[in-house]
Design a protein around this motif. Structure first.
Motif, PDB file in Angstrom:
ATOM      1  N   ALA A   1       0.777  -1.147  -0.292  1.00 62.79           N
ATOM      2  CA  ALA A   1      -0.183   0.052   0.048  1.00 62.79           C
ATOM      3  C   ALA A   1       0.837   1.343  -0.042  1.00 62.79           C
ATOM      4  O   ALA A   1       1.874   1.281   0.779  1.00 62.79           O
ATOM      5  N   TRP A   2       0.648   2.019  -1.002  1.00 61.97           N
ATOM      6  CA  TRP A   2       1.308   3.534  -0.996  1.00 61.97           C
ATOM      7  C   TRP A   2       0.578   4.409  -0.098  1.00 61.97           C
ATOM      8  O   TRP A   2      -0.625   4.559  -0.375  1.00 61.97           O
ATOM      9  N   LEU A   3       1.130   4.829   1.003  1.00 61.71           N
ATOM     10  CA  LEU A   3       0.354   5.510   1.885  1.00 61.71           C
ATOM     11  C   LEU A   3       0.427   7.091   1.857  1.00 61.71           C
ATOM     12  O   LEU A   3      -0.298   7.718   2.480  1.00 61.71           O
ATOM     13  N   ASN A   4       1.387   7.597   0.864  1.00 61.49           N
ATOM     14  CA  ASN A   4       1.508   8.961   0.711  1.00 61.49           C
ATOM     15  C   ASN A   4       1.538   9.462  -0.636  1.00 61.49           C
ATOM     16  O   ASN A   4       2.449   9.926  -0.968  1.00 61.49           O
ATOM     17  N   PRO A   5       0.652   9.011  -1.515  1.00 57.73           N
ATOM     18  CA  PRO A   5       0.738   9.493  -3.004  1.00 57.73           C
ATOM     19  C   PRO A   5       0.740  11.008  -2.984  1.00 57.73           C
ATOM     20  O   PRO A   5       1.032  11.498  -4.194  1.00 57.73           O
TER      21      PRO A   5
ATOM     22  N   PRO B   1      -6.326  11.389  -3.648  1.00 55.33           N
ATOM     23  CA  PRO B   1      -5.746   9.782  -3.081  1.00 55.33           C
ATOM     24  C   PRO B   1      -5.017   9.954  -1.585  1.00 55.33           C
ATOM     25  O   PRO B   1      -4.179  10.735  -1.524  1.00 55.33           O
ATOM     26  N   SER B   2      -5.240   8.875  -0.958  1.00 53.09           N
ATOM     27  CA  SER B   2      -4.488   8.760   0.364  1.00 53.09           C
ATOM     28  C   SER B   2      -4.028   7.450   0.316  1.00 53.09           C
ATOM     29  O   SER B   2      -3.285   7.140   1.465  1.00 53.09           O
ATOM     30  N   TYR B   3      -4.595   6.515  -0.194  1.00 53.25           N
ATOM     31  CA  TYR B   3      -3.998   5.095  -0.249  1.00 53.25           C
ATOM     32  C   TYR B   3      -4.203   4.349  -1.701  1.00 53.25           C
ATOM     33  O   TYR B   3      -5.424   4.195  -1.978  1.00 53.25           O
ATOM     34  N   VAL B   4      -3.042   3.981  -2.181  1.00 53.41           N
ATOM     35  CA  VAL B   4      -3.100   3.087  -3.352  1.00 53.41           C
ATOM     36  C   VAL B   4      -2.411   1.867  -3.209  1.00 53.41           C
ATOM     37  O   VAL B   4      -1.441   1.680  -2.425  1.00 53.41           O
ATOM     38  N   TYR B   5      -3.433   0.700  -3.507  1.00 55.61           N
ATOM     39  CA  TYR B   5      -3.117  -0.702  -3.166  1.00 55.61           C
ATOM     40  C   TYR B   5      -2.384  -1.148  -4.518  1.00 55.61           C
ATOM     41  O   TYR B   5      -2.998  -1.174  -5.603  1.00 55.61           O
ATOM     42  N   LEU B   6      -1.219  -1.848  -4.242  1.00 52.57           N
ATOM     43  CA  LEU B   6      -0.465  -2.485  -5.451  1.00 52.57           C
ATOM     44  C   LEU B   6      -0.544  -3.951  -5.094  1.00 52.57           C
ATOM     45  O   LEU B   6       0.093  -4.485  -4.237  1.00 52.57           O
ATOM     46  N   PRO B   7      -1.349  -4.618  -5.953  1.00 53.68           N
ATOM     47  CA  PRO B   7      -1.256  -5.968  -5.739  1.00 53.68           C
ATOM     48  C   PRO B   7      -0.189  -6.855  -6.060  1.00 53.68           C
ATOM     49  O   PRO B   7       0.674  -6.737  -6.922  1.00 53.68           O
TER      50      PRO B   7
END
Length: 366
Positions: free
Chosen positions: A78-82, A261-267
């Motif tokens: 999870a990218w927490l600070n885009p 955006p505040s949370y980007v999920y990278l599978p």
């Protein structure tokens, strides 16, 4: 209310508070610290996490490759600070699984987005990435994995029972306290602790009910047999996304242009989806739950958009639990209020113990 029933309620109130007191103290202290988690992390580890801005950033795909090369068995990233500042390193959460029930398996990694240098990385439960991350995992699992998460939920429930029984027992004092008609007596420590226990209990009652109920609810996953079973199965090797993460991220913001955006999920596993979450422009953070754009990471196919306003009534209620628990919805004043009231469970446990000890000593002398 007859005296026998009142004594029973008082006993329940006292024993629940005594048995769980130390844990409530730890939950309250850690929760108060985590209200300013991001700010404290930035201050304490500023030298480590600050980067020198350059003309060009590395693509998200390159950073993803760096992370998955270092950690080859991830449940996800999870990218927490885009929306990080130019001199702020990119912060990612790592979802791990070592197949041990007694470890919760969270980690973190910070990367210089210009050079690709890893600034810090590791598990959250062994201080590799700092004590703020350590406290974050401790708060909901006591660093005891799934049993710890269940235990934290149980303590949330016992606190609620203690609050409800205390409300019934001291109900006659509530209005007096709220209208400032109760004077705190300082004649001796027993009177002082008794009055402080009641006054602090009344003023913190509503917020403590909200915080402990939402904490209990969010940890209910720890009572699901399927969740425990999954925790005993080691995570397979990463299955990397087959389309550009940068492309899906840009398209996500195009699909929902009002998303912040505040949370980007990278599978990293085949069944997981790429997603971007956050609040909408001008929207209070309390209503950010449910705002999401999803893509199939294997094909790049757009899947769906979700908004808080489109959720069912109960899903809206559940989406409110996280912001109500962490106090991120009202600016600095609400955060400070949460910090202060987050310390009250420990204070109530201490004053409650003092009152119990005084009664015990007095009984023994008779």
């Amino acid at each position: 209310m007859n005296n026998k029933f009142k004594r029973l309620l008082f006993s329940i109130h006292s024993w629940f508070g005594l048995i769980t007191g130390i844990f409530l103290l730890l939950l309250g202290l850690s929760g108060s610290i985590l209200i300013f988690k991001d700010e404290l992390d930035e201050i304490i580890y500023h030298k480590v996490l600050t980067v020198k801005p350059e003309e060009k950033k590395l693509p998200l795909d390159s950073l993803y490759q760096i992370i998955t090369n270092k950690y080859q068995n991830l449940d996800g990233i999870a990218w927490l600070n885009p929306l990080a500042e130019k001199d702020q390193s990119y912060h990612f959460r790592l979802y791990l699984n070592d197949a041990r029930l007694e470890s919760y398996d969270l980690g973190a990694i910070n990367i210089n987005q210009y050079s690709g240098e890893i600034l810090r990385s590791g598990r959250s439960d062994d201080l590799e990435v700092g004590w703020i991350e350590w406290i974050f995992e401790f708060h909901f699992s006591f660093h005891l994995g799934m049993p710890g998460a269940a235990l934290a939920a149980i303590f949330g429930l016992t606190m609620l029972i203690s609050i409800i029984t205390g409300f019934i027992v001291y109900r006659k004092f509530i209005w007096k306290v709220l209208t400032f008609k109760v004077k705190i007596k300082t004649k001796n420590w027993r009177m002082l602790s008794s009055d402080l226990h009641r006054v602090v209990g009344v003023w913190s009652l509503l917020l403590n009910v909200i915080v402990f109920f939402t904490g209990f609810w969010m940890n209910l996953f720890a009572f699901e047999a399927e969740t425990w079973k999954k925790e005993t199965i080691p995570t397979p090797n990463n299955t990397l996304v087959k389309v550009s993460l940068d492309k899906m991220y840009v398209e996500s913001l195009e699909k929902m242009p009002d998303l912040v955006p505040s949370y980007v999920y990278l599978p990293t596993q085949p069944e997981k989806k790429f997603s971007v979450r956050g609040n909408l422009k001008g929207q209070n953070l309390m209503f950010a739950g449910g705002n999401v754009v999803r893509f199939d990471a294997n094909t790049g196919e757009f899947l769906n958009i979700g908004r808080f306003s489109d959720l069912t009534f109960w899903d809206k209620v559940e989406a409110l639990f996280f912001p109500l628990h962490v106090g991120n919805y009202g600016g600095i004043s609400v955060k400070i209020l949460y910090v202060i009231l987050g310390l009250t469970p420990g204070f109530l446990a201490i004053t409650g113990f003092m009152l119990w000890w005084r009664r015990k000593v007095k009984t023994n002398k008779i």
